[in-house]
Design a protein around this motif. Structure first.
Motif, PDB file in Angstrom:
ATOM      1  N   GLY A  65      46.922  50.229  32.858  1.00  0.00           N
ATOM      2  CA  GLY A  65      45.665  50.225  32.499  1.00  0.00           C
ATOM      3  C   GLY A  65      44.352  51.271  33.243  1.00  0.00           C
ATOM      4  N   PRO A  66      43.321  51.178  32.919  1.00  0.00           N
ATOM      5  CA  PRO A  66      42.299  52.060  33.196  1.00  0.00           C
ATOM      6  C   PRO A  66      41.761  51.816  34.818  1.00  0.00           C
ATOM      7  N   ILE A  67      42.137  50.505  35.071  1.00  0.00           N
ATOM      8  CA  ILE A  67      41.875  49.996  36.374  1.00  0.00           C
ATOM      9  C   ILE A  67      42.912  49.230  37.024  1.00  0.00           C
ATOM     10  N   ALA A  68      43.427  49.390  38.073  1.00  0.00           N
ATOM     11  CA  ALA A  68      44.496  48.899  38.874  1.00  0.00           C
ATOM     12  C   ALA A  68      43.999  48.657  40.153  1.00  0.00           C
ATOM     13  N   ARG A  69      44.024  47.336  40.714  1.00  0.00           N
ATOM     14  CA  ARG A  69      43.607  46.655  41.940  1.00  0.00           C
ATOM     15  C   ARG A  69      44.678  46.479  42.794  1.00  0.00           C
ATOM     16  N   PHE A  70      45.070  46.839  43.741  1.00  0.00           N
ATOM     17  CA  PHE A  70      46.016  46.233  44.639  1.00  0.00           C
ATOM     18  C   PHE A  70      45.750  45.790  46.168  1.00  0.00           C
ATOM     19  N   PRO A  71      45.980  44.426  46.467  1.00  0.00           N
ATOM     20  CA  PRO A  71      45.456  43.828  47.598  1.00  0.00           C
ATOM     21  C   PRO A  71      46.049  44.734  48.668  1.00  0.00           C
ATOM     22  N   ASN A  72      45.230  45.253  49.749  1.00  0.00           N
ATOM     23  CA  ASN A  72      45.689  45.705  51.100  1.00  0.00           C
ATOM     24  C   ASN A  72      45.948  44.324  52.040  1.00  0.00           C
ATOM     25  N   PHE A  73      47.164  44.102  52.425  1.00  0.00           N
ATOM     26  CA  PHE A  73      47.490  42.963  53.204  1.00  0.00           C
ATOM     27  C   PHE A  73      46.790  42.971  54.547  1.00  0.00           C
ATOM     28  N   GLY A  74      45.922  41.829  54.817  1.00  0.00           N
ATOM     29  CA  GLY A  74      44.904  41.725  55.859  1.00  0.00           C
ATOM     30  C   GLY A  74      43.626  42.511  55.550  1.00  0.00           C
TER      31      GLY A  74
END
Length: 84
Positions: A33-42
């Motif tokens: 969808g219009p917003i995708a958030r991925f964690p940056n490990f650390g």
């Protein structure tokens, strides 16, 4: 993206190295969808991909002060090929 599925998050972020940021952002929009958030490990901040023009307007113009330290300088440098 799934908060609990680190493997899928790594696979998704691998798209950037393989296909480049433009195609990856389109892939994320099609998938999430219009917003995708991925964690940056650390890194607590993570990476957020926004594709909706209204949301981009909100981040880059209306609320630009929230993003001046990290997001916008890199974005502006990228889209202007470092020319301003």
């Amino acid at each position: 993206p799934s908060n609990g599925n680190r493997i899928q998050n790594i696979i998704d972020l691998t798209y950037i190295g393989i296909f480049g940021i433009e195609k990856s952002t389109l892939h994320f929009a099609d998938t999430y969808g219009p917003i995708a958030r991925f964690p940056n490990f650390g890194d607590e901040a993570g990476s957020t991909f926004i594709t909706d023009p209204d949301y981009i307007q909100h981040c880059c113009a209306t609320k630009s002060s929230n993003y001046t330290e990290r997001f916008l300088p890199d974005l502006y440098s990228y889209v202007t090929d470092g020319k301003g």
